[in-house]
Write a protein that holds these residues in place. Structure first.
Motif, PDB file in Angstrom:
ATOM      1  N   ALA A   1       0.835  -1.207   0.000  1.00 56.35           N
ATOM      2  CA  ALA A   1       0.000   0.000   0.000  1.00 56.35           C
ATOM      3  C   ALA A   1       0.863   1.247   0.000  1.00 56.35           C
ATOM      4  O   ALA A   1       0.596   2.213  -0.737  1.00 56.35           O
ATOM      5  CB  ALA A   1      -0.922  -0.013   1.216  1.00 56.35           C
ATOM      6  N   ARG A   2       1.923   1.242   0.805  1.00 57.21           N
ATOM      7  CA  ARG A   2       2.810   2.397   0.872  1.00 57.21           C
ATOM      8  C   ARG A   2       3.537   2.615  -0.453  1.00 57.21           C
ATOM      9  O   ARG A   2       3.654   3.743  -0.933  1.00 57.21           O
ATOM     10  CB  ARG A   2       3.814   2.202   2.007  1.00 57.21           C
ATOM     11  CG  ARG A   2       4.702   3.408   2.258  1.00 57.21           C
ATOM     12  CD  ARG A   2       5.517   3.218   3.518  1.00 57.21           C
ATOM     13  NE  ARG A   2       6.356   2.032   3.477  1.00 57.21           N
ATOM     14  CZ  ARG A   2       6.115   0.925   4.174  1.00 57.21           C
ATOM     15  NH1 ARG A   2       5.062   0.855   4.940  1.00 57.21           N
ATOM     16  NH2 ARG A   2       6.931  -0.101   4.094  1.00 57.21           N
ATOM     17  N   ARG A   3       3.997   1.543  -1.068  1.00 59.97           N
ATOM     18  CA  ARG A   3       4.736   1.649  -2.334  1.00 59.97           C
ATOM     19  C   ARG A   3       3.850   2.113  -3.482  1.00 59.97           C
ATOM     20  O   ARG A   3       4.271   2.895  -4.334  1.00 59.97           O
ATOM     21  CB  ARG A   3       5.358   0.288  -2.682  1.00 59.97           C
ATOM     22  CG  ARG A   3       6.460  -0.183  -1.727  1.00 59.97           C
ATOM     23  CD  ARG A   3       7.817   0.282  -2.172  1.00 59.97           C
ATOM     24  NE  ARG A   3       8.194  -0.251  -3.462  1.00 59.97           N
ATOM     25  CZ  ARG A   3       8.814  -1.401  -3.671  1.00 59.97           C
ATOM     26  NH1 ARG A   3       9.083  -2.191  -2.653  1.00 59.97           N
ATOM     27  NH2 ARG A   3       9.153  -1.780  -4.888  1.00 59.97           N
ATOM     28  N   VAL A   4       2.613   1.623  -3.520  1.00 58.99           N
ATOM     29  CA  VAL A   4       1.725   1.903  -4.650  1.00 58.99           C
ATOM     30  C   VAL A   4       0.945   3.200  -4.445  1.00 58.99           C
ATOM     31  O   VAL A   4       0.458   3.792  -5.398  1.00 58.99           O
ATOM     32  CB  VAL A   4       0.759   0.714  -4.874  1.00 58.99           C
ATOM     33  CG1 VAL A   4      -0.197   0.970  -6.024  1.00 58.99           C
ATOM     34  CG2 VAL A   4       1.568  -0.551  -5.171  1.00 58.99           C
ATOM     35  N   GLY A   5       0.843   3.649  -3.189  1.00 55.49           N
ATOM     36  CA  GLY A   5       0.129   4.884  -2.926  1.00 55.49           C
ATOM     37  C   GLY A   5      -1.343   4.695  -2.642  1.00 55.49           C
ATOM     38  O   GLY A   5      -2.149   5.589  -2.908  1.00 55.49           O
ATOM     39  N   LEU A   6      -1.709   3.542  -2.096  1.00 58.14           N
ATOM     40  CA  LEU A   6      -3.098   3.257  -1.761  1.00 58.14           C
ATOM     41  C   LEU A   6      -3.257   3.159  -0.249  1.00 58.14           C
ATOM     42  O   LEU A   6      -2.276   3.004   0.474  1.00 58.14           O
ATOM     43  CB  LEU A   6      -3.543   1.921  -2.380  1.00 58.14           C
ATOM     44  CG  LEU A   6      -3.545   1.801  -3.903  1.00 58.14           C
ATOM     45  CD1 LEU A   6      -3.801   0.355  -4.300  1.00 58.14           C
ATOM     46  CD2 LEU A   6      -4.602   2.705  -4.517  1.00 58.14           C
ATOM     47  N   SER A   7      -4.499   3.256   0.203  1.00 53.27           N
ATOM     48  CA  SER A   7      -4.758   2.933   1.599  1.00 53.27           C
ATOM     49  C   SER A   7      -4.620   1.419   1.762  1.00 53.27           C
ATOM     50  O   SER A   7      -4.759   0.659   0.789  1.00 53.27           O
ATOM     51  CB  SER A   7      -6.170   3.363   2.004  1.00 53.27           C
ATOM     52  OG  SER A   7      -7.143   2.572   1.344  1.00 53.27           O
ATOM     53  N   VAL A   8      -4.338   0.969   2.973  1.00 56.36           N
ATOM     54  CA  VAL A   8      -4.185  -0.467   3.211  1.00 56.36           C
ATOM     55  C   VAL A   8      -5.481  -1.190   2.869  1.00 56.36           C
ATOM     56  O   VAL A   8      -5.470  -2.287   2.304  1.00 56.36           O
ATOM     57  CB  VAL A   8      -3.774  -0.731   4.678  1.00 56.36           C
ATOM     58  CG1 VAL A   8      -3.727  -2.225   4.963  1.00 56.36           C
ATOM     59  CG2 VAL A   8      -2.419  -0.102   4.969  1.00 56.36           C
ATOM     60  N   ARG A   9      -6.614  -0.571   3.183  1.00 56.12           N
ATOM     61  CA  ARG A   9      -7.912  -1.204   2.904  1.00 56.12           C
ATOM     62  C   ARG A   9      -8.120  -1.405   1.409  1.00 56.12           C
ATOM     63  O   ARG A   9      -8.520  -2.485   0.963  1.00 56.12           O
ATOM     64  CB  ARG A   9      -9.027  -0.333   3.488  1.00 56.12           C
ATOM     65  CG  ARG A   9     -10.420  -0.903   3.285  1.00 56.12           C
ATOM     66  CD  ARG A   9     -11.461  -0.014   3.943  1.00 56.12           C
ATOM     67  NE  ARG A   9     -12.795  -0.524   3.756  1.00 56.12           N
ATOM     68  CZ  ARG A   9     -13.888   0.045   4.234  1.00 56.12           C
ATOM     69  NH1 ARG A   9     -13.782   1.166   4.945  1.00 56.12           N
ATOM     70  NH2 ARG A   9     -15.074  -0.478   4.026  1.00 56.12           N
ATOM     71  N   THR A  10      -7.841  -0.365   0.617  1.00 60.23           N
ATOM     72  CA  THR A  10      -7.993  -0.479  -0.839  1.00 60.23           C
ATOM     73  C   THR A  10      -7.015  -1.495  -1.406  1.00 60.23           C
ATOM     74  O   THR A  10      -7.358  -2.294  -2.292  1.00 60.23           O
ATOM     75  CB  THR A  10      -7.776   0.883  -1.511  1.00 60.23           C
ATOM     76  OG1 THR A  10      -8.710   1.822  -0.971  1.00 60.23           O
ATOM     77  CG2 THR A  10      -7.959   0.792  -3.013  1.00 60.23           C
ATOM     78  N   CYS A  11      -5.797  -1.481  -0.888  1.00 55.49           N
ATOM     79  CA  CYS A  11      -4.796  -2.436  -1.344  1.00 55.49           C
ATOM     80  C   CYS A  11      -5.264  -3.869  -1.093  1.00 55.49           C
ATOM     81  O   CYS A  11      -5.126  -4.738  -1.962  1.00 55.49           O
ATOM     82  CB  CYS A  11      -3.469  -2.167  -0.640  1.00 55.49           C
ATOM     83  SG  CYS A  11      -2.165  -3.320  -1.102  1.00 55.49           S
ATOM     84  N   ARG A  12      -5.843  -4.123   0.067  1.00 54.04           N
ATOM     85  CA  ARG A  12      -6.298  -5.480   0.388  1.00 54.04           C
ATOM     86  C   ARG A  12      -7.466  -5.899  -0.497  1.00 54.04           C
ATOM     87  O   ARG A  12      -7.631  -7.086  -0.785  1.00 54.04           O
ATOM     88  CB  ARG A  12      -6.681  -5.541   1.864  1.00 54.04           C
ATOM     89  CG  ARG A  12      -5.449  -5.598   2.775  1.00 54.04           C
ATOM     90  CD  ARG A  12      -5.784  -5.533   4.234  1.00 54.04           C
ATOM     91  NE  ARG A  12      -4.569  -5.711   5.037  1.00 54.04           N
ATOM     92  CZ  ARG A  12      -4.460  -5.363   6.308  1.00 54.04           C
ATOM     93  NH1 ARG A  12      -5.493  -4.814   6.939  1.00 54.04           N
ATOM     94  NH2 ARG A  12      -3.316  -5.551   6.949  1.00 54.04           N
ATOM     95  N   THR A  13      -8.261  -4.925  -0.924  1.00 56.63           N
ATOM     96  CA  THR A  13      -9.337  -5.246  -1.869  1.00 56.63           C
ATOM     97  C   THR A  13      -8.749  -5.749  -3.185  1.00 56.63           C
ATOM     98  O   THR A  13      -9.222  -6.746  -3.755  1.00 56.63           O
ATOM     99  CB  THR A  13     -10.214  -4.007  -2.122  1.00 56.63           C
ATOM    100  OG1 THR A  13     -10.802  -3.587  -0.888  1.00 56.63           O
ATOM    101  CG2 THR A  13     -11.324  -4.321  -3.122  1.00 56.63           C
ATOM    102  N   HIS A  14      -7.724  -5.067  -3.680  1.00 54.20           N
ATOM    103  CA  HIS A  14      -7.048  -5.508  -4.908  1.00 54.20           C
ATOM    104  C   HIS A  14      -6.429  -6.889  -4.716  1.00 54.20           C
ATOM    105  O   HIS A  14      -6.532  -7.751  -5.600  1.00 54.20           O
ATOM    106  CB  HIS A  14      -5.954  -4.507  -5.303  1.00 54.20           C
ATOM    107  CG  HIS A  14      -6.463  -3.267  -5.961  1.00 54.20           C
ATOM    108  ND1 HIS A  14      -6.915  -3.249  -7.261  1.00 54.20           N
ATOM    109  CD2 HIS A  14      -6.584  -2.005  -5.512  1.00 54.20           C
ATOM    110  CE1 HIS A  14      -7.294  -2.025  -7.579  1.00 54.20           C
ATOM    111  NE2 HIS A  14      -7.110  -1.238  -6.535  1.00 54.20           N
ATOM    112  N   VAL A  15      -5.777  -7.083  -3.576  1.00 54.88           N
ATOM    113  CA  VAL A  15      -5.126  -8.373  -3.316  1.00 54.88           C
ATOM    114  C   VAL A  15      -6.170  -9.489  -3.294  1.00 54.88           C
ATOM    115  O   VAL A  15      -5.953 -10.578  -3.841  1.00 54.88           O
ATOM    116  CB  VAL A  15      -4.345  -8.326  -1.986  1.00 54.88           C
ATOM    117  CG1 VAL A  15      -3.846  -9.722  -1.606  1.00 54.88           C
ATOM    118  CG2 VAL A  15      -3.169  -7.366  -2.096  1.00 54.88           C
ATOM    119  N   ALA A  16      -7.324  -9.219  -2.673  1.00 56.00           N
ATOM    120  CA  ALA A  16      -8.387 -10.232  -2.611  1.00 56.00           C
ATOM    121  C   ALA A  16      -8.864 -10.603  -4.020  1.00 56.00           C
ATOM    122  O   ALA A  16      -9.123 -11.783  -4.308  1.00 56.00           O
ATOM    123  CB  ALA A  16      -9.550  -9.710  -1.773  1.00 56.00           C
TER     124      ALA A  16
END
Length: 340
Positions: A298-313
């Motif tokens: 999330a930090r590297r891509v510039g997303l919130s952790v929540r949004t990042c986890r949505t993508h990962v899911a």
């Protein structure tokens, strides 16, 4: 109590049980006679004397008046206050001495800075700490800037309530007035409403804005003569740089990132959105394959952790993975990294 007294009495740990038992007895009795304590506990005189001495040294027992064979218990917080009092006095004295030293040298600091300016000598490196100090430094540099401002700000959308984030943004009054402005964000900021409005205002003054999917280093550069970079990971301290060789290096880093960036237009076209989402998704896939955590991604891509986890899911679902390890294997087998 143990930490302080153990240094004075190395065998205190062996006597801890004795001290606790005698202290409990003193609390129950409220007024403790040493001879009666020995009788009630079934201890010999040496054992009682030793435990009493340690508890008195620790301020947990206090002799009643002049008779040192009659004791009263002291609450631990009161004992701590008595034992800390000399330390507080010493700390206060040292703080006064520190302030005196600063006051003595403050005049010479002014002389140093004034003479450096008059001689045209710039300090190659200087550190400023705190959001207010960073904002003041950037505002002053922006006001004196007359040709170019470069800003590289990784991370997510623009949070106007974040004092540290605001501190790193040159004032909008600095944009325009024949000063070329180039700003680099990450792709994720294209979907953030406050950032889009900010970019629209910058572009109206003639500024240029681009975005990258990958992370990059934060910096602000003025006229290729002065640069600020974070002094720590929290970005609440900055290094002010005037050394030409270092600024040239930072310029090279910025220019390489700028060439790879995509122009941040006033509107997100459907085709651009699709490509950008795919780019962000590919960056996440690459970092997953490298074993990064959701927080680091999330930090590297510039997303919130929540949004990042949505993508990962969604990536888990698309590849049919049930574990992080299996996901890494499936990513490797999928050919996605080769496509990226």
């Amino acid at each position: 109590m143990q930490a302080g007294l153990t240094a004075r009495y190395p065998d205190l740990l062996r006597d801890t049980d004795d001290l606790e038992e005698l202290y409990r007895l003193a609390i129950r009795c409220q007024v403790l006679c040493v001879s009666q304590a020995a009788e009630e506990l079934g201890w010999d005189d040496a054992r009682v004397t030793r435990a009493v001495r340690l508890l008195v040294d620790g301020e947990l027992l206090r002799p009643l008046a002049a008779d040192r064979t009659v004791l009263v218990p002291v609450a631990p917080h009161a004992a701590a206050s008595r034992r800390l009092a000399p330390l507080h006095t010493q700390i206060a004295r040292m703080e006064r001495q520190s302030e005196e030293i600063r006051a003595e040298l403050a005049h010479f600091q002014d002389v140093h800075e004034r003479t450096m300016r008059e001689a045209g000598i710039a300090e190659p490196f200087r550190t400023v700490t705190g959001a207010d100090a960073i904002a003041a430094e950037i505002a002053a540099a922006a006001e004196q800037c007359d040709s170019e401002i470069l800003v590289a700000r990784p991370g997510g959308g623009r949070d106007t309530t974040d004092a540290v984030q605001r501190a790193w943004e040159p004032p909008e009054s600095a944009f325009g007035r024949d000063v070329r402005t180039r700003i680099l964000f990450q792709h994720a900021t294209r979907f953030d409403a406050p950032t889009r409005k900010h970019v629209e205002r910058i572009c109206r003054t003639g500024g240029e804005v681009r975005t990258l999917g990958d992370s990059f280093e934060q910096m602000v550069v003025f006229d290729r003569e002065l640069a600020l970079i974070p002094a720590d990971s929290n970005r609440d301290a900055a290094v002010v740089i005037r050394l030409p060789a270092v600024i040239d290096f930072l310029m090279g880093v910025f220019e390489r990132a700028w060439v790879k960036g995509r122009p941040f237009g006033s509107q997100n076209r459907a085709v651009d959105v699709s490509e950008l989402v795919s780019g962000v998704r590919m960056s996440i896939i690459q970092l997953l394959a490298e074993g990064e955590t959701d927080e680091a991604i999330a930090r590297r891509v510039g997303l919130s952790v929540r949004t990042c986890r949505t993508h990962v899911a969604k990536i888990y679902q698309e590849l049919g993975a049930r574990s992080r390890c299996q996901l890494g294997v499936l990513i490797a087998q999928s050919g996605l990294l080769g496509q990226g």
